[in-house]
Design a protein around this motif. Sequence first.
Motif, PDB file in Angstrom:
ATOM      1  N   ALA A  82       0.845  -0.954   0.028  1.00  5.83           N
ATOM      2  CA  ALA A  82       0.068   0.071   0.112  1.00  5.83           C
ATOM      3  C   ALA A  82       0.764   1.277   0.187  1.00  5.83           C
ATOM      4  O   ALA A  82       0.304   2.402  -0.537  1.00  5.83           O
ATOM      5  CB  ALA A  82      -0.833   0.062   1.021  1.00  5.83           C
ATOM      6  N   PRO A  83       2.130   1.178   0.731  1.00  4.91           N
ATOM      7  CA  PRO A  83       2.840   2.739   0.640  1.00  4.91           C
ATOM      8  C   PRO A  83       3.236   2.896  -0.658  1.00  4.91           C
ATOM      9  O   PRO A  83       3.326   4.135  -1.017  1.00  4.91           O
ATOM     10  CB  PRO A  83       4.130   2.233   1.451  1.00  4.91           C
ATOM     11  N   VAL A  84       3.437   2.048  -1.627  1.00  2.41           N
ATOM     12  CA  VAL A  84       3.700   2.280  -3.159  1.00  2.41           C
ATOM     13  C   VAL A  84       2.631   2.959  -3.637  1.00  2.41           C
ATOM     14  O   VAL A  84       2.462   3.970  -4.585  1.00  2.41           O
ATOM     15  CB  VAL A  84       4.181   1.258  -3.588  1.00  2.41           C
ATOM     16  N   VAL A  85       1.418   2.407  -3.567  1.00  2.00           N
ATOM     17  CA  VAL A  85       0.178   2.891  -4.284  1.00  2.00           C
ATOM     18  C   VAL A  85      -0.054   4.198  -3.908  1.00  2.00           C
ATOM     19  O   VAL A  85      -0.754   5.167  -4.754  1.00  2.00           O
ATOM     20  CB  VAL A  85      -1.065   2.064  -3.757  1.00  2.00           C
ATOM     21  N   ALA A  86       0.285   4.780  -2.464  1.00  2.00           N
ATOM     22  CA  ALA A  86       0.026   5.976  -2.084  1.00  2.00           C
ATOM     23  C   ALA A  86       1.085   6.856  -2.449  1.00  2.00           C
ATOM     24  O   ALA A  86       0.841   8.356  -1.938  1.00  2.00           O
ATOM     25  CB  ALA A  86      -0.386   5.997  -0.452  1.00  2.00           C
ATOM     26  N   THR A  87       1.790   6.864  -3.350  1.00  2.00           N
ATOM     27  CA  THR A  87       2.786   7.759  -3.780  1.00  2.00           C
ATOM     28  C   THR A  87       2.531   8.853  -4.377  1.00  2.00           C
ATOM     29  O   THR A  87       2.664  10.005  -3.846  1.00  2.00           O
ATOM     30  CB  THR A  87       3.820   7.296  -4.986  1.00  2.00           C
ATOM     31  N   GLY A  88       1.384   8.908  -5.354  1.00  2.00           N
ATOM     32  CA  GLY A  88       0.725  10.208  -5.791  1.00  2.00           C
ATOM     33  C   GLY A  88       0.060  10.887  -4.545  1.00  2.00           C
ATOM     34  O   GLY A  88      -0.134  12.265  -4.895  1.00  2.00           O
ATOM     35  N   GLY A 116      14.134   6.358 -10.279  1.00  2.00           N
ATOM     36  CA  GLY A 116      14.536   4.729 -10.163  1.00  2.00           C
ATOM     37  C   GLY A 116      14.329   4.185  -8.643  1.00  2.00           C
ATOM     38  O   GLY A 116      14.297   3.095  -8.510  1.00  2.00           O
ATOM     39  N   ARG A 117      14.665   5.158  -7.741  1.00  3.37           N
ATOM     40  CA  ARG A 117      14.661   4.877  -6.355  1.00  3.37           C
ATOM     41  C   ARG A 117      13.283   4.020  -5.963  1.00  3.37           C
ATOM     42  O   ARG A 117      13.222   3.277  -5.312  1.00  3.37           O
ATOM     43  CB  ARG A 117      15.206   5.875  -5.411  1.00  3.37           C
ATOM     44  N   LEU A 118      12.295   5.071  -6.131  1.00  2.00           N
ATOM     45  CA  LEU A 118      10.870   4.529  -6.016  1.00  2.00           C
ATOM     46  C   LEU A 118      10.679   3.323  -6.665  1.00  2.00           C
ATOM     47  O   LEU A 118       9.846   2.494  -5.859  1.00  2.00           O
ATOM     48  CB  LEU A 118      10.058   5.741  -6.515  1.00  2.00           C
ATOM     49  N   VAL A 119      10.904   3.269  -7.890  1.00  2.82           N
ATOM     50  CA  VAL A 119      10.834   1.764  -8.623  1.00  2.82           C
ATOM     51  C   VAL A 119      11.424   0.719  -7.764  1.00  2.82           C
ATOM     52  O   VAL A 119      10.940  -0.573  -7.601  1.00  2.82           O
ATOM     53  CB  VAL A 119      11.091   1.908 -10.034  1.00  2.82           C
ATOM     54  N   ILE A 120      12.751   0.898  -7.346  1.00  6.41           N
ATOM     55  CA  ILE A 120      13.584  -0.335  -6.653  1.00  6.41           C
ATOM     56  C   ILE A 120      12.457  -0.521  -5.353  1.00  6.41           C
ATOM     57  O   ILE A 120      12.510  -1.902  -5.086  1.00  6.41           O
ATOM     58  CB  ILE A 120      14.705   0.339  -6.517  1.00  6.41           C
ATOM     59  N   PHE A 121      12.270   0.341  -4.614  1.00  2.43           N
ATOM     60  CA  PHE A 121      11.593   0.122  -3.309  1.00  2.43           C
ATOM     61  C   PHE A 121      10.378  -0.526  -3.629  1.00  2.43           C
ATOM     62  O   PHE A 121       9.781  -1.432  -3.006  1.00  2.43           O
ATOM     63  CB  PHE A 121      11.267   1.365  -2.525  1.00  2.43           C
ATOM     64  N   GLY A 122       9.571  -0.169  -4.539  1.00  2.04           N
ATOM     65  CA  GLY A 122       8.380  -0.637  -5.089  1.00  2.04           C
ATOM     66  C   GLY A 122       8.492  -2.067  -5.497  1.00  2.04           C
ATOM     67  O   GLY A 122       7.484  -2.966  -4.964  1.00  2.04           O
ATOM     68  N   MET A 123       9.638  -2.524  -6.087  1.00  2.00           N
ATOM     69  CA  MET A 123       9.835  -3.677  -6.576  1.00  2.00           C
ATOM     70  C   MET A 123      10.012  -4.623  -5.322  1.00  2.00           C
ATOM     71  O   MET A 123       9.768  -5.796  -5.036  1.00  2.00           O
ATOM     72  CB  MET A 123      10.987  -4.105  -7.595  1.00  2.00           C
ATOM     73  N   LEU A 124      10.939  -3.937  -4.185  1.00  2.00           N
ATOM     74  CA  LEU A 124      11.004  -4.804  -3.078  1.00  2.00           C
ATOM     75  C   LEU A 124       9.875  -5.031  -2.195  1.00  2.00           C
ATOM     76  O   LEU A 124       9.729  -6.217  -1.592  1.00  2.00           O
ATOM     77  CB  LEU A 124      11.928  -3.945  -2.056  1.00  2.00           C
ATOM     78  N   LEU A 125       9.035  -4.074  -1.982  1.00  2.00           N
ATOM     79  CA  LEU A 125       7.740  -4.429  -1.655  1.00  2.00           C
ATOM     80  C   LEU A 125       6.696  -5.475  -2.112  1.00  2.00           C
ATOM     81  O   LEU A 125       6.128  -6.072  -1.514  1.00  2.00           O
ATOM     82  CB  LEU A 125       6.967  -3.175  -1.256  1.00  2.00           C
ATOM     83  N   ALA A 126       6.694  -5.150  -3.420  1.00  2.00           N
ATOM     84  CA  ALA A 126       5.940  -6.191  -4.373  1.00  2.00           C
ATOM     85  C   ALA A 126       6.685  -7.727  -3.916  1.00  2.00           C
ATOM     86  O   ALA A 126       5.871  -8.751  -3.991  1.00  2.00           O
ATOM     87  CB  ALA A 126       6.074  -6.010  -5.821  1.00  2.00           C
ATOM     88  N   LEU A 127       7.664  -7.969  -3.832  1.00  2.00           N
ATOM     89  CA  LEU A 127       8.434  -9.127  -3.703  1.00  2.00           C
ATOM     90  C   LEU A 127       8.096  -9.797  -2.435  1.00  2.00           C
ATOM     91  O   LEU A 127       7.557 -10.914  -2.023  1.00  2.00           O
ATOM     92  CB  LEU A 127       9.919  -9.066  -3.892  1.00  2.00           C
ATOM     93  N   ALA A 128       7.949  -8.775  -1.363  1.00  2.00           N
ATOM     94  CA  ALA A 128       7.621  -9.041  -0.019  1.00  2.00           C
ATOM     95  C   ALA A 128       6.167  -9.594   0.047  1.00  2.00           C
ATOM     96  O   ALA A 128       6.129 -10.536   0.659  1.00  2.00           O
ATOM     97  CB  ALA A 128       7.938  -7.959   0.867  1.00  2.00           C
ATOM     98  N   VAL A 199      17.816   4.505  -1.084  1.00  2.00           N
ATOM     99  CA  VAL A 199      16.922   3.452  -0.676  1.00  2.00           C
ATOM    100  C   VAL A 199      17.293   2.915   0.653  1.00  2.00           C
ATOM    101  O   VAL A 199      16.332   2.843   1.605  1.00  2.00           O
ATOM    102  CB  VAL A 199      16.775   2.384  -1.822  1.00  2.00           C
ATOM    103  N   LEU A 200      18.519   2.431   0.655  1.00  2.00           N
ATOM    104  CA  LEU A 200      19.157   1.944   2.148  1.00  2.00           C
ATOM    105  C   LEU A 200      18.876   2.930   3.256  1.00  2.00           C
ATOM    106  O   LEU A 200      18.612   2.697   4.297  1.00  2.00           O
ATOM    107  CB  LEU A 200      20.698   1.382   1.997  1.00  2.00           C
ATOM    108  N   ALA A 201      19.220   4.140   2.946  1.00  2.00           N
ATOM    109  CA  ALA A 201      19.179   5.319   3.859  1.00  2.00           C
ATOM    110  C   ALA A 201      17.641   5.524   4.377  1.00  2.00           C
ATOM    111  O   ALA A 201      17.468   5.880   5.531  1.00  2.00           O
ATOM    112  CB  ALA A 201      19.964   6.537   3.446  1.00  2.00           C
ATOM    113  N   ALA A 202      16.854   5.454   3.311  1.00  2.00           N
ATOM    114  CA  ALA A 202      15.305   5.447   3.885  1.00  2.00           C
ATOM    115  C   ALA A 202      15.105   4.318   4.691  1.00  2.00           C
ATOM    116  O   ALA A 202      14.322   4.626   5.723  1.00  2.00           O
ATOM    117  CB  ALA A 202      14.621   5.588   2.288  1.00  2.00           C
ATOM    118  N   VAL A 203      15.300   3.172   4.117  1.00  2.00           N
ATOM    119  CA  VAL A 203      15.143   2.121   5.194  1.00  2.00           C
ATOM    120  C   VAL A 203      15.629   2.109   6.578  1.00  2.00           C
ATOM    121  O   VAL A 203      14.955   1.982   7.455  1.00  2.00           O
ATOM    122  CB  VAL A 203      15.678   0.872   4.520  1.00  2.00           C
TER     123      VAL A 203
END
Length: 268
Positions: A82-88, A116-128, A199-203
Amino acid sequence: MPRPRLNTEKALAESRSFGHKYVPLLRPLGWLARGWRDLWTCPLPSLLHGVLSAVFGLLLLWWARDRFWLLAGAFSGFLLVAPVVATGLYAISRDIERRRKPGFDSVRRAWRPDNGRLVIFGMLLALAGTGWVLTSASLVTGFAPAPIDKPVDFLRHVVLSEHSLLFEAWLALGAVLAAPVFASSVVAIPLLLDHKVSVLAAVFTSWRVVMAYPAPVALWAALLMGLTLLGMVTAMLGLIVIVPWLGHASWHAYRDLVDTRGLPSTEP
């Protein structure tokens, strides 16, 4: 392998540059109040997020109507992505906060392809989320005493079963898997949207926030989960309002929890 270590140390140092603000226990209620205000300040693009979420939920419900063993994990997995869905929605709240005109252009700029950072993080959440769906389905189909095809089967053979602890195990495993994902993402995506950080710093920043303010963040997690489930049990119709409401409120959670003054912005 020195490079991963150097990257980790750099990200840790970067996350330590973010200050924390004092957050009382009941502050999440204030985030909800401000999120509600943002929702009705810019209703059309906000509610469109909710409509799309509700339609997706209905399609998922139709597709897996005879496979509730899969559906239970899929709906709970939605909470992870859901956090990715809410980006907008974060972008709309940012424009409202900065007294700019919010609208569909705010959403378009948030999803620009060069970020690209948002895409990477979104892919990680999708994998989870996918991992939890598969784990949930394997657990239910492997240990349930009877096939779980419909909601009543899940209720009878998993939730109300007197001869097994399958439901308790399902909840415990879900909590074990969801807790680190939530801790990694509670402020990560708004931070990535707002500032030029890795991305790592944000995490790492999300984890520092959770450790600094465990009680308010736990209350926030309970509100997110409870309101999302409320939206689902209303035949998904409640998600039309609840998804944008929580998305806008999550922006204010980030703004209250992280002090980013002096950091480079993603905006020109």
